[in-house]
Design an enzyme around this catalytic site. Structure first.
Site, PDB file in Angstrom:
ATOM      1  N   LYS A 116      -5.106  25.704  43.375  1.00 45.21           N
ATOM      2  CA  LYS A 116      -5.126  26.620  44.527  1.00 45.21           C
ATOM      3  C   LYS A 116      -5.982  26.106  45.680  1.00 45.21           C
ATOM      4  O   LYS A 116      -5.714  26.400  46.845  1.00 45.21           O
ATOM      5  CB  LYS A 116      -5.614  27.999  44.102  1.00 45.21           C
ATOM      6  CG  LYS A 116      -4.556  28.788  43.339  1.00 45.21           C
ATOM      7  CD  LYS A 116      -4.949  30.250  43.209  1.00 45.21           C
ATOM      8  CE  LYS A 116      -3.840  31.056  42.577  1.00 45.21           C
ATOM      9  NZ  LYS A 116      -3.705  30.795  41.128  1.00 45.21           N
TER      10      LYS A 116
ATOM     11  N   GLU B 180      -6.227  38.224  50.132  1.00 44.27           N
ATOM     12  CA  GLU B 180      -6.130  39.229  49.081  1.00 44.27           C
ATOM     13  C   GLU B 180      -5.938  38.495  47.771  1.00 44.27           C
ATOM     14  O   GLU B 180      -5.434  37.373  47.742  1.00 44.27           O
ATOM     15  CB  GLU B 180      -5.027  40.230  49.374  1.00 44.27           C
ATOM     16  CG  GLU B 180      -3.745  40.080  48.607  1.00 44.27           C
ATOM     17  CD  GLU B 180      -2.831  39.007  49.171  1.00 44.27           C
ATOM     18  OE1 GLU B 180      -2.736  38.894  50.402  1.00 44.27           O
ATOM     19  OE2 GLU B 180      -2.229  38.289  48.375  1.00 44.27           O
TER      20      GLU B 180
ATOM     21  N   SER C 189      -1.476  23.110  35.911  1.00 45.05           N
ATOM     22  CA  SER C 189      -1.976  23.790  37.113  1.00 45.05           C
ATOM     23  C   SER C 189      -3.441  24.201  37.048  1.00 45.05           C
ATOM     24  O   SER C 189      -4.098  24.261  38.088  1.00 45.05           O
ATOM     25  CB  SER C 189      -1.107  25.006  37.435  1.00 45.05           C
ATOM     26  OG  SER C 189      -1.081  25.913  36.355  1.00 45.05           O
TER      27      SER C 189
HETATM   28  C1  PLP Z   1      -2.556  31.178  40.461  1.00 47.32           C
HETATM   29  C2  PLP Z   1      -2.180  30.262  39.372  1.00 47.32           C
HETATM   30  C3  PLP Z   1      -0.831  30.036  39.033  1.00 47.32           C
HETATM   31  C4  PLP Z   1       0.311  30.761  39.684  1.00 47.32           C
HETATM   32  O1  PLP Z   1       0.423  30.618  41.054  1.00 47.32           O
HETATM   33  P1  PLP Z   1       1.537  29.686  41.704  1.00 47.32           P
HETATM   34  O2  PLP Z   1       1.475  30.009  43.151  1.00 47.32           O
HETATM   35  O3  PLP Z   1       2.852  30.068  41.074  1.00 47.32           O
HETATM   36  O4  PLP Z   1       1.180  28.290  41.395  1.00 47.32           O
HETATM   37  C5  PLP Z   1      -0.549  29.105  38.037  1.00 47.32           C
HETATM   38  N1  PLP Z   1      -1.526  28.459  37.387  1.00 47.32           N
HETATM   39  C6  PLP Z   1      -2.839  28.662  37.665  1.00 47.32           C
HETATM   40  C7  PLP Z   1      -3.863  27.909  36.907  1.00 47.32           C
HETATM   41  C8  PLP Z   1      -3.206  29.573  38.663  1.00 47.32           C
HETATM   42  O5  PLP Z   1      -4.505  29.764  38.938  1.00 47.32           O
END
Ligand code: PLP
Length: 394
Positions: A90, A112, A378
């Site tokens: 993020k 938000e 992610s």
């Molecule tokens: C916020 C988050 C997501 C989901 O958000 P996307 O916008 O779909 O990427 C996925 N994995 C992690 C670790 C997150 O913090």
């Protein structure tokens, strides 16, 4: 040539655009008219790349997961976004948007957040740049996500409770939009995924596209080719997936696999499987697929991972789904938790539960021995430790 990128009005096929109340026009128009010129300028790119390298810790590794590959009989690479500063992808986007806000002369940042991850990533870059930060959050989520609330406060942000409606994410978005309408001159609204009115989905996808840019160079070095057979990512709003797909979107030889949260089961009434259950509608100023009742009320989503329980998906993903370019899977809480535990045991990497959903695909479909898969890892699982403890009775 057919393209899966946004057109100049922010449409991906029939999805996207900017369906916003008139009072928000000046804010969004200001952003739309300048975002490309600013983010494509050499000066901006230099600052952005510099921070990604020295502050975020990029490039993140592309790691060949030997034991996982052996178990599933294909070649599996992990793109380690979990190693980014703050523990997830993020921050790539919030770094980009805070630099953009500065170029636009904005003095105040609002955001938000549901689970708090985007709030933390925003508070982080506001501290970095010395800009005041207000994060809107539902009263229910403030109670549920206490550690992230504490992080935001330590970082100097003000966390404001949204008191209206069901007091979760969708009501919070309304409060943030009200704030933006009242402060059009000095405030930038940082949206955390590839959602919202144009230009947000395209802008956030561009900031996250550094992920697939790096995958191309790293795969070339490791495998002698710049594209895998499949890129696989979990989808909440869709930003980590958009970044991992970005440079492969128009290369149809690369399979795109998107994984959503089925919660307690697609038809259980408690899920966030937007592509499977959604119909076209408008959410957060964007025309996309969303979960709704027959009379168009947005349905409350559910997933064990707070980052995936969003009732819509970004317009890029809605188009990937309906056009057939993307292959979509829905994974239950239980399947995801097992996949997370397996990755921890086989590779010594504890993933965020959002990410665990992506890995569950390995049990859901076969791959050929020569297939090269890239999973976008992610985020890291530290924030989810209590959920793992409760689930597995550790
Ligand atoms: C916020 C988050 C997501 C989901 O958000 P996307 O916008 O779909 O990427 C996925 N994995 C992690 C670790 C997150 O913090």
């Amino acid at each position: 040539m057919k393209s899966y990128h946004a057109d100049k009005d922010g449409f991906y096929g029939s999805f996207g655009g900017a369906f916003i109340p008139e009072m928000l026009y000046p804010n969004v128009a200001g952003l739309k008219s300048r975002y490309l010129e600013i983010i494509e300028s050499p000066g901006f790119q230099k600052e952005f790349r510099n921070l990604l390298r020295h502050y975020v810790g990029r490039p993140t590794p592309l790691y060949y997961a030997g034991r996982l590959s052996e178990k599933y009989g294909c070649r599996i690479y992990l793109k380690r976004e979990d190693l980014c500063h703050t523990g997830a992808h993020k921050v790539n986007n919030t770094i980009g948007q805070i630099l953009l806000a500065q170029k636009l002369g904005k003095k105040r940042i609002i955001a938000e957040t549901g689970a708090g991850q985007h709030g933390v990533a925003t508070a982080t870059v506001c501290a970095l740049m010395g800009l005041p930060c207000i994060v809107y959050m539902g009263e229910v989520d403030i109670a549920r996500q206490a550690p992230n609330v504490a992080r935001m406060k330590l970082l100097g942000a003000e966390v404001r409770a949204a008191l209206s409606g069901s007091r979760t994410l969708k009501d919070v978005t309304n409060e943030a939009i009200r704030d933006w309408i009242n402060n059009p001159e000095d405030t930038h609204y940082i949206i955390g995924s590839v959602v919202g009115p144009h230009p947000y989905p395209d802008m956030v996808a561009r900031f996250q596209s550094v992920i697939s840019e790096e995958i191309q160079a790293q795969l070339r070095e490791l495998e002698g080719r710049d594209a895998p057979d499949y890129v696989i990512a979990c989808v909440g709003g869709g930003s980590n997936a958009a970044g991992a797909y970005y440079h492969y979107l128009d290369r149809e030889e690369v399979g795109i696999i998107a994984v959503e949260a089925a919660g307690r089961g697609i038809h259980s009434g408690e899920s966030a499987a937007t592509s499977a259950l959604g119909r076209t509608g408008i959410i957060h100023g964007s025309k996309t697929l969303l979960m709704q009742t027959d009379d168009g009320q947005i349905t409350e989503p559910y997933s064990i991972s707070a980052g995936l329980d969003y009732p819509g998906i970004g317009p890029m993903h809605a188009h990937l789904y309906t056009s057939g370019r993307g292959e979509f899977h829905s994974i239950t809480d239980e399947e995801a938790m097992e996949a997370g535990r397996e990755l921890a045991a086989l590779e010594g990497i504890i993933p965020a539960i959002e990410t665990s959903h992506a890995f569950a695909v390995l049990k859901n479909r076969p791959f050929r021995p020569e297939d090269i898969l890239v999973f976008n890892l992610s985020g890291r699982g530290d924030k989810d430790l209590q959920t793992y403890i409760d689930f597995f009775d550790l």
